[in-house]
Design a protein around this motif. Structure first.
Motif, PDB file in Angstrom:
ATOM      1  N   ALA A 272       0.732  -1.380   0.016  1.00  0.00           N
ATOM      2  CA  ALA A 272      -0.108  -0.061  -0.027  1.00  0.00           C
ATOM      3  C   ALA A 272       0.747   1.323  -0.010  1.00  0.00           C
ATOM      4  O   ALA A 272       0.619   2.362  -0.835  1.00  0.00           O
ATOM      5  CB  ALA A 272      -0.909   0.176   1.383  1.00  0.00           C
ATOM      6  N   MET A 273       1.947   1.270   0.760  1.00  0.00           N
ATOM      7  CA  MET A 273       2.730   2.324   0.934  1.00  0.00           C
ATOM      8  C   MET A 273       3.318   2.540  -0.559  1.00  0.00           C
ATOM      9  O   MET A 273       3.466   3.928  -0.857  1.00  0.00           O
ATOM     10  CB  MET A 273       3.941   2.077   1.741  1.00  0.00           C
ATOM     11  N   THR A 274       3.869   1.522  -1.330  1.00  0.00           N
ATOM     12  CA  THR A 274       4.414   1.838  -2.801  1.00  0.00           C
ATOM     13  C   THR A 274       3.377   2.532  -3.421  1.00  0.00           C
ATOM     14  O   THR A 274       3.735   3.311  -4.158  1.00  0.00           O
ATOM     15  CB  THR A 274       4.710   0.379  -3.256  1.00  0.00           C
ATOM     16  N   VAL A 275       2.176   2.043  -3.625  1.00  0.00           N
ATOM     17  CA  VAL A 275       1.248   2.766  -4.269  1.00  0.00           C
ATOM     18  C   VAL A 275       0.882   4.029  -3.989  1.00  0.00           C
ATOM     19  O   VAL A 275       0.699   4.809  -4.746  1.00  0.00           O
ATOM     20  CB  VAL A 275      -0.109   2.023  -4.256  1.00  0.00           C
ATOM     21  N   LEU A 276       0.992   4.468  -2.465  1.00  0.00           N
ATOM     22  CA  LEU A 276       0.561   5.746  -2.092  1.00  0.00           C
ATOM     23  C   LEU A 276       1.689   6.460  -2.561  1.00  0.00           C
ATOM     24  O   LEU A 276       1.432   8.089  -2.844  1.00  0.00           O
ATOM     25  CB  LEU A 276       0.346   5.559  -0.547  1.00  0.00           C
ATOM     26  N   GLU A 277       2.848   5.918  -2.564  1.00  0.00           N
ATOM     27  CA  GLU A 277       4.112   7.025  -2.842  1.00  0.00           C
ATOM     28  C   GLU A 277       4.171   7.219  -4.360  1.00  0.00           C
ATOM     29  O   GLU A 277       4.452   8.348  -4.916  1.00  0.00           O
ATOM     30  CB  GLU A 277       5.331   6.152  -2.274  1.00  0.00           C
ATOM     31  N   GLN A 278       3.618   6.223  -5.125  1.00  0.00           N
ATOM     32  CA  GLN A 278       3.398   6.367  -6.639  1.00  0.00           C
ATOM     33  C   GLN A 278       2.596   7.648  -6.786  1.00  0.00           C
ATOM     34  O   GLN A 278       2.441   8.242  -7.818  1.00  0.00           O
ATOM     35  CB  GLN A 278       3.057   5.191  -7.279  1.00  0.00           C
ATOM     36  N   GLU A 279       1.517   7.711  -6.237  1.00  0.00           N
ATOM     37  CA  GLU A 279       0.279   8.686  -6.543  1.00  0.00           C
ATOM     38  C   GLU A 279       0.602  10.006  -5.723  1.00  0.00           C
ATOM     39  O   GLU A 279       0.009  10.910  -5.832  1.00  0.00           O
ATOM     40  CB  GLU A 279      -0.973   8.124  -5.492  1.00  0.00           C
ATOM     41  N   GLY A 280       1.841  10.165  -5.145  1.00  0.00           N
ATOM     42  CA  GLY A 280       2.388  11.404  -4.439  1.00  0.00           C
ATOM     43  C   GLY A 280       1.733  11.554  -3.086  1.00  0.00           C
ATOM     44  O   GLY A 280       1.909  12.844  -2.685  1.00  0.00           O
ATOM     45  N   PHE A 281       1.211  10.830  -2.475  1.00  0.00           N
ATOM     46  CA  PHE A 281       0.523  10.775  -0.968  1.00  0.00           C
ATOM     47  C   PHE A 281       1.636  10.855   0.132  1.00  0.00           C
ATOM     48  O   PHE A 281       1.791  11.635   1.195  1.00  0.00           O
ATOM     49  CB  PHE A 281      -0.569  10.084  -0.708  1.00  0.00           C
ATOM     50  N   VAL A 282       2.464   9.829  -0.044  1.00  0.00           N
ATOM     51  CA  VAL A 282       3.847   9.562   0.937  1.00  0.00           C
ATOM     52  C   VAL A 282       5.125   9.731   0.050  1.00  0.00           C
ATOM     53  O   VAL A 282       5.048   9.703  -1.048  1.00  0.00           O
ATOM     54  CB  VAL A 282       3.869   8.308   1.606  1.00  0.00           C
ATOM     55  N   ARG A 283       6.306   9.835   0.905  1.00  0.00           N
ATOM     56  CA  ARG A 283       7.452   9.741   0.488  1.00  0.00           C
ATOM     57  C   ARG A 283       8.378   8.992   1.052  1.00  0.00           C
ATOM     58  O   ARG A 283       8.093   9.037   2.523  1.00  0.00           O
ATOM     59  CB  ARG A 283       8.083  11.174   0.034  1.00  0.00           C
ATOM     60  N   SER A 284       9.447   8.281   0.692  1.00  0.00           N
ATOM     61  CA  SER A 284      10.250   7.609   1.388  1.00  0.00           C
ATOM     62  C   SER A 284      11.557   8.117   1.506  1.00  0.00           C
ATOM     63  O   SER A 284      12.160   8.594   0.494  1.00  0.00           O
ATOM     64  CB  SER A 284      10.459   6.113   0.697  1.00  0.00           C
ATOM     65  N   VAL A 285      12.107   8.339   2.868  1.00  0.00           N
ATOM     66  CA  VAL A 285      13.185   8.960   3.134  1.00  0.00           C
ATOM     67  C   VAL A 285      14.318   7.894   3.639  1.00  0.00           C
ATOM     68  O   VAL A 285      13.969   7.279   4.625  1.00  0.00           O
ATOM     69  CB  VAL A 285      13.151  10.292   4.111  1.00  0.00           C
ATOM     70  N   PRO A 286      15.508   7.618   3.031  1.00  0.00           N
ATOM     71  CA  PRO A 286      16.518   6.693   3.156  1.00  0.00           C
ATOM     72  C   PRO A 286      16.637   7.060   4.859  1.00  0.00           C
ATOM     73  O   PRO A 286      16.927   7.995   5.178  1.00  0.00           O
ATOM     74  CB  PRO A 286      17.559   6.903   2.587  1.00  0.00           C
ATOM     75  N   ARG A 287      16.821   5.931   5.389  1.00  0.00           N
ATOM     76  CA  ARG A 287      17.033   5.744   6.921  1.00  0.00           C
ATOM     77  C   ARG A 287      16.444   6.431   7.745  1.00  0.00           C
ATOM     78  O   ARG A 287      16.465   6.651   9.202  1.00  0.00           O
ATOM     79  CB  ARG A 287      18.699   5.995   7.049  1.00  0.00           C
ATOM     80  N   ARG A 288      15.259   7.148   7.376  1.00  0.00           N
ATOM     81  CA  ARG A 288      14.310   7.785   8.396  1.00  0.00           C
ATOM     82  C   ARG A 288      12.935   7.342   8.303  1.00  0.00           C
ATOM     83  O   ARG A 288      12.349   7.395   9.169  1.00  0.00           O
ATOM     84  CB  ARG A 288      14.363   9.313   7.982  1.00  0.00           C
ATOM     85  N   GLY A 289      12.357   6.778   7.126  1.00  0.00           N
ATOM     86  CA  GLY A 289      11.005   6.407   7.153  1.00  0.00           C
ATOM     87  C   GLY A 289      10.044   6.675   6.034  1.00  0.00           C
ATOM     88  O   GLY A 289      10.703   7.155   5.175  1.00  0.00           O
ATOM     89  N   ILE A 290       8.962   6.633   5.963  1.00  0.00           N
ATOM     90  CA  ILE A 290       7.952   6.939   5.207  1.00  0.00           C
ATOM     91  C   ILE A 290       6.998   8.388   5.885  1.00  0.00           C
ATOM     92  O   ILE A 290       6.641   8.246   6.915  1.00  0.00           O
ATOM     93  CB  ILE A 290       6.831   5.916   4.893  1.00  0.00           C
ATOM     94  N   PHE A 291       7.272   9.507   5.175  1.00  0.00           N
ATOM     95  CA  PHE A 291       6.365  10.575   5.666  1.00  0.00           C
ATOM     96  C   PHE A 291       5.265  10.849   4.616  1.00  0.00           C
ATOM     97  O   PHE A 291       5.404  10.872   3.367  1.00  0.00           O
ATOM     98  CB  PHE A 291       7.474  11.559   5.699  1.00  0.00           C
ATOM     99  N   VAL A 292       4.309  11.451   5.254  1.00  0.00           N
ATOM    100  CA  VAL A 292       3.185  12.047   4.472  1.00  0.00           C
ATOM    101  C   VAL A 292       3.469  13.319   3.875  1.00  0.00           C
ATOM    102  O   VAL A 292       4.270  13.882   4.382  1.00  0.00           O
ATOM    103  CB  VAL A 292       2.025  12.565   5.440  1.00  0.00           C
ATOM    104  N   VAL A 293       3.097  13.375   2.366  1.00  0.00           N
ATOM    105  CA  VAL A 293       3.538  14.252   1.464  1.00  0.00           C
ATOM    106  C   VAL A 293       3.014  15.703   1.943  1.00  0.00           C
ATOM    107  O   VAL A 293       1.798  15.839   1.941  1.00  0.00           O
ATOM    108  CB  VAL A 293       3.900  14.163   0.142  1.00  0.00           C
ATOM    109  N   ARG A 294       3.622  16.938   2.216  1.00  0.00           N
ATOM    110  CA  ARG A 294       3.107  18.054   2.558  1.00  0.00           C
ATOM    111  C   ARG A 294       3.545  18.988   1.263  1.00  0.00           C
ATOM    112  O   ARG A 294       4.517  19.230   1.050  1.00  0.00           O
ATOM    113  CB  ARG A 294       3.513  18.564   3.755  1.00  0.00           C
ATOM    114  N   LYS A 295       2.495  19.745   0.635  1.00  0.00           N
ATOM    115  CA  LYS A 295       2.842  20.536  -0.461  1.00  0.00           C
ATOM    116  C   LYS A 295       3.392  21.991  -0.148  1.00  0.00           C
ATOM    117  O   LYS A 295       3.322  22.437   0.997  1.00  0.00           O
ATOM    118  CB  LYS A 295       1.548  20.830  -1.086  1.00  0.00           C
TER     119      LYS A 295
END
Length: 211
Positions: free
Chosen positions: A44-67
């Motif tokens: 689900a995280m992979t799909v949400l990242e592709q859609e621009g809702f979340v972003r993966s930050v190496p060694r930090r985790g997954i964060f909700v995208v803020r415009k």
């Protein structure tokens, strides 16, 4: 898909512009909360990242995208165009009961001002705009606004609490409903566009968002 839908709903409910704090998604906690293994959470995280809702930050985790503020202003302009056309269509095609439903959203705030129960008014405000989009009856407009909604919801939730935005919002909503009730597509379209562009002007002056 269940994990995806659940995560998207959870992200949509977050107050992502209400503070400067970044929203990190904890995979283990989400797995426990949703009662599923980590595999569907990761998918689900992979799909949400592709859609621009979340972003993966190496060694930090997954964060909700803020415009950024510039991106938010552009987003509001697009929403204004789409919702204005939906309002135009709604003035012609929406049923009387659908339009009456818009007015019922605000019944309690006519007796008591929105400032006395802002959480409830904020939810009614968001439901109003979702309803106008649906009432236009154009499936493509509904689909195009779906991925904008996460940010529009969060932006409106913050902005409606600033200055006297809730009073302006209430007054403009009533005028839009009047235009829909009188089946005036030109007026409904113009009022909705002006209402949303008023939000853009407010964000330009008062919005505190990532740069």
């Amino acid at each position: 898909m269940l994990a995806y839908e659940a995560l998207k709903r959870a992200i949509t409910q977050m107050d992502i512009y209400g503070s400067a704090t970044e929203f990190r998604l904890d995979e283990r906690q989400l797995s426990e909360t949703l009662g599923v293994s980590r595999t569907p959470i990761r998918e689900a995280m992979t799909v949400l990242e592709q859609e621009g809702f979340v972003r993966s930050v190496p060694r930090r985790g997954i964060f909700v995208v803020r415009k950024t503020k510039r991106e938010i202003l552009d987003l509001i302009v697009v929403w204004a165009a789409l919702e204005a056309m939906a309002a135009r269509l709604a003035a012609t095609h929406a049923s009387d009961s659908e339009i009456a439903g818009l007015r019922r959203l605000f019944h309690e705030f006519e007796a008591q001002p929105p400032a006395s129960h802002m959480n409830e008014y904020s939810e009614a405000n968001i439901a109003f705009h979702q309803a106008v989009i649906r009432m236009g009856g154009c499936r493509l407009i509904v689909d195009m606004t779906e991925n904008l909604f996460l940010h529009m919801r969060a932006i409106r939730a913050v902005s409606v609490r600033q200055e006297n935005r809730h009073e302006i919002s209430m007054r403009e909503h009533m005028a839009i409903i009047d235009a829909l009730e009188t089946r005036d597509p030109d007026l409904a379209e113009r009022l909705v566009r002006e209402h949303t562009m008023g939000l853009a002007a407010h964000v330009e002056r008062h919005g505190v968002f990532p740069e």
